[in-house]
Design a protein around this motif. Structure first.
Motif: not given
Length: 316
Positions: A294-316
């Motif tokens: 369950e901790a692995l899945f939580t960490e995977a969600v956090r990493i995917l969230e960071e990836k999305c934030e990085r993409v949004i930051s680059e686009l803006s």
């Protein structure tokens, strides 16, 4: 009426659900509902390749007189799952000096006395050294100068960790020693990711499948219902009593269906239809032991969230 394949944030927030069906210390199975296959696959790839864990990277060999070659022995050591939370450690770069924050040190010193039976060396024989090296180990260049160095930590890892470190499974066979043979070495475990080497992958496997949907085109009754129930090897179907001696087949356990297609063979092929639910995935995670699933899945969600934030930051 066609299938709605449109994508929107409102639709995602309304339909997305996670339902856990099985959770143990080593693995978990859960349903992710209301997502696209690309998102499910993103979680799978992150779990396998981008979640950090601790694994043995460097081996300082003092003695190995066993029948196993040094390279094979080192490979076996690297694949031993360590019972160490990677979130307590930092990455180690080429210029960093080993310390209690980026390196875990273990020692292995076993020998088989002459006249004794063969000795099996297991992963449980690895001894954690919380204060760094106890053995005077040297690099080849230092050996020429007859100088010996120690990998000592400024403070003990006991002071910064919640529990003692060790290996997840103590019964993994590393080698077998005959009379007079010995293995003496020290290993350094560091933080890394599975995309660099499989030994850093925190999961034995992470996979998903679409939720199976079994549909009757028309009712199956009587002897045909009995035959259908017996035909399924995983007991997806059951018999419902309608009264007056009438029976019909019902889909009792669709989740168990493996899509083996036995039910659509023979006379029932025109009566049964197999489908997959496009936005419903059965996800399975098997941890190697560093973190609970369950901790692995939580960490995977956090990493995917960071990836999305990085993409949004680059686009803006």
């Amino acid at each position: 009426m066609g299938i709605d394949n449109s994508v929107s944030a409102e639709k995602f927030c309304k339909n997305f659900k996670v339902e856990i069906s099985r959770l143990t210390e080593d693995d978990m199975e859960f349903d992710m509902i209301g997502i696209d296959a690309s998102i499910a696959n993103a979680f799978r790839r992150i779990l396998i390749a981008e979640l950090p864990t601790m694994a043995i990277e460097k081996v300082l060999m003092v003695d190995n007189t066993s029948v196993i070659a040094d390279e094979v022995l080192l490979h076996r050591l690297g694949l031993i799952p360590l019972d160490a939370d990677p979130r307590h450690f930092e990455y180690m770069s080429e210029n960093d000096v080993p310390n209690e924050r980026n390196t875990i040190v273990y020692k292995l010193h076993v020998s088989c006395k002459k006249g004794s039976p063969w000795l099996t060396v297991k992963s449980g024989d690895l001894e954690w050294l919380p204060e760094g090296s106890r053995l005077p180990l040297a690099s080849p260049a230092q050996s020429r100068d007859k100088q010996k160095t120690y990998t000592s930590f400024s403070r003990s890892q006991n002071d910064i960790l919640e529990k003692p470190l060790g290996v997840k499974f103590k019964d993994i066979t590393i080698a077998r020693l005959g009379p007079g043979q010995a293995i003496e070495l020290e290993v350094h475990a560091v933080k890394g990711m599975g995309k660099v080497h499989a030994k850093w992958s925190p999961v034995a496997t992470a996979w998903y499948r679409m939720f199976p949907e079994v549909v009757f085109r028309k009712e199956i009754k009587g002897d045909n219902a009995e035959k259908l129930v017996k035909k399924c090897p995983v007991n997806v179907f059951d018999i419902e009593d309608l009264g007056n001696g009438e029976k019909r087949a019902v889909v009792a356990r669709p989740r168990a269906c493996t899509l083996c297609r036995e039910c659509v063979m023979g006379p029932s092929r025109e009566q049964v239809e197999l489908r997959r639910v496009r936005d419903h995935f059965i996800f399975t995670i098997e941890s190697t032991g560093g973190l609970p699933p369950e901790a692995l899945f939580t960490e995977a969600v956090r990493i995917l969230e960071e990836k999305c934030e990085r993409v949004i930051s680059e686009l803006s």
